[in-house]
Design a protein around this motif. Structure first.
Motif, PDB file in Angstrom:
ATOM      1  N   PHE A  10     -28.061 -23.287  70.963  1.00 19.14           N
ATOM      2  CA  PHE A  10     -28.011 -21.991  71.638  1.00 19.14           C
ATOM      3  C   PHE A  10     -27.620 -20.866  70.678  1.00 19.14           C
ATOM      4  O   PHE A  10     -28.022 -19.725  70.860  1.00 19.14           O
ATOM      5  N   ARG A  17     -31.149 -19.913  74.330  1.00 19.61           N
ATOM      6  CA  ARG A  17     -30.188 -19.067  75.041  1.00 19.61           C
ATOM      7  C   ARG A  17     -30.792 -18.528  76.327  1.00 19.61           C
ATOM      8  O   ARG A  17     -30.129 -18.504  77.373  1.00 19.61           O
ATOM      9  N   TRP A 241     -26.668 -27.392  80.856  1.00 21.85           N
ATOM     10  CA  TRP A 241     -26.285 -27.429  79.435  1.00 21.85           C
ATOM     11  C   TRP A 241     -26.672 -28.769  78.812  1.00 21.85           C
ATOM     12  O   TRP A 241     -27.316 -28.824  77.754  1.00 21.85           O
TER      13      TRP A 241
END
Length: 294
Positions: A10, A17, A241
């Motif tokens: 990220f 992102r 995530w």
């Protein structure tokens, strides 16, 4: 070292992102809806509506190509139409709501795949069905953010009514004529709207996974509604995530990786959750057997 590996994708790549921010925004709005679907015993309705939006998405694709706006509007209209038709059939026939939804969503899925296949390639069909989260652009992020904000505002306004309907629907039906139908319609509209937002990044088949799996998993950890909502959001965040990191290092499709991560959280919760988990049930059974022997 592990923390560095979790952050590096990220920190180094803008598309990662954007994908993470989109997933987090979607999680904020979809997991509360999943919790209320679970409490209203409508868990599979979300899956039915995710398939129901496909013909509208396909029509938008036929008219405007890969235009997110056209496909989103088409999907929203198709999902609302199926929800209204299912409710109408339920009121006029002996069929329960889940049965009428099942009848409509199976036909919708077949019709949508057929329509996309008329003009597009297999790649286009995969894009519609499974999304392309790593290709999310600014326009899609703005759309998802607006839908998430609108959903949270509506849930804040409808929270009390949704809680009453989930735990004591007879009270609303007896004391407020027409009010339960309005609440039910608005709620299903929010579900369809969020599935349309989810289709843009996870596809029509995967978007319901981020809505329902964290909600079901959270139910295994608590019996208090506010805490269930927080736990569901946290599980959704972690699933997004973990799924993106997993897809980055293992070169796997990002959308299915996110839903698979949520599935692993679900299985873990079912086994170890203190509210009805299998491990708790086995421990209680051993304790009963132990006291019985004594």
């Amino acid at each position: 070292m592990i923390l560095h590996d979790l952050i590096t994708p990220f920190a180094s790549f803008g598309f990662m992102r954007r994908a993470l921010i989109s997933c987090l925004a979607l999680t904020v709005s979809t997991t509360p809806l999943g919790v209320f679907l679970l409490l209203r015993r409508m868990s599979l309705v979300g899956d039915a509506l995710s398939h129901a939006i496909l013909p509208g998405v396909a029509i938008g694709y036929l008219l405007s190509g890969m235009s997110l706006l056209a496909m989103g509007i088409g999907g929203f209209v198709a999902g609302l139409l199926v929800a209204l038709l299912s409710g109408w059939v339920t009121t006029l026939t002996p069929l329960k709501e889940d049965a009428s939804f099942a009848g409509f969503y199976l036909g919708s899925l077949a019709l949508g795949v057929t329509l996309v296949s008329l003009k597009g390639s297999s790649v286009d069909l995969l894009h519609v069905l499974f999304g392309s989260i790593l290709a999310v652009d600014g326009e899609a992020m703005e759309c998802i953010g607006l839908i998430a904000g609108f959903t949270l505002l509506m849930l804040a306004l409808l929270y009390r009514a949704l809680v009453i309907e989930a735990f004591d629907g007879a009270f609303l039906r007896v004391n407020r004529r027409g009010y339960p139908r309005l609440i039910h319609g608005l709620f299903l509209g929010l579900v369809v709207l969020n599935l349309v937002a989810g289709f843009q990044i996870l596809g029509t088949l995967m978007s319901v996974g981020l809505m329902m799996l964290p909600a079901v998993a959270a139910r295994c950890w608590s019996g208090r509604l506010p805490l269930i909502l927080l736990i569901a959001a946290a599980i959704g965040f972690l699933s997004a995530w973990a799924g993106l990191v997993w897809s980055f290092y293992a070169s796997l499709p990002a959308g299915p990786s996110i839903v698979l991560s949520a599935s692993l959280a679900f299985f873990f919760s079912v086994v170890f959750g203190p509210r009805g988990g299998i491990a708790v049930w086995l421990r209680k059974r051993r304790e009963v057997s132990h006291y019985g022997e004594r």
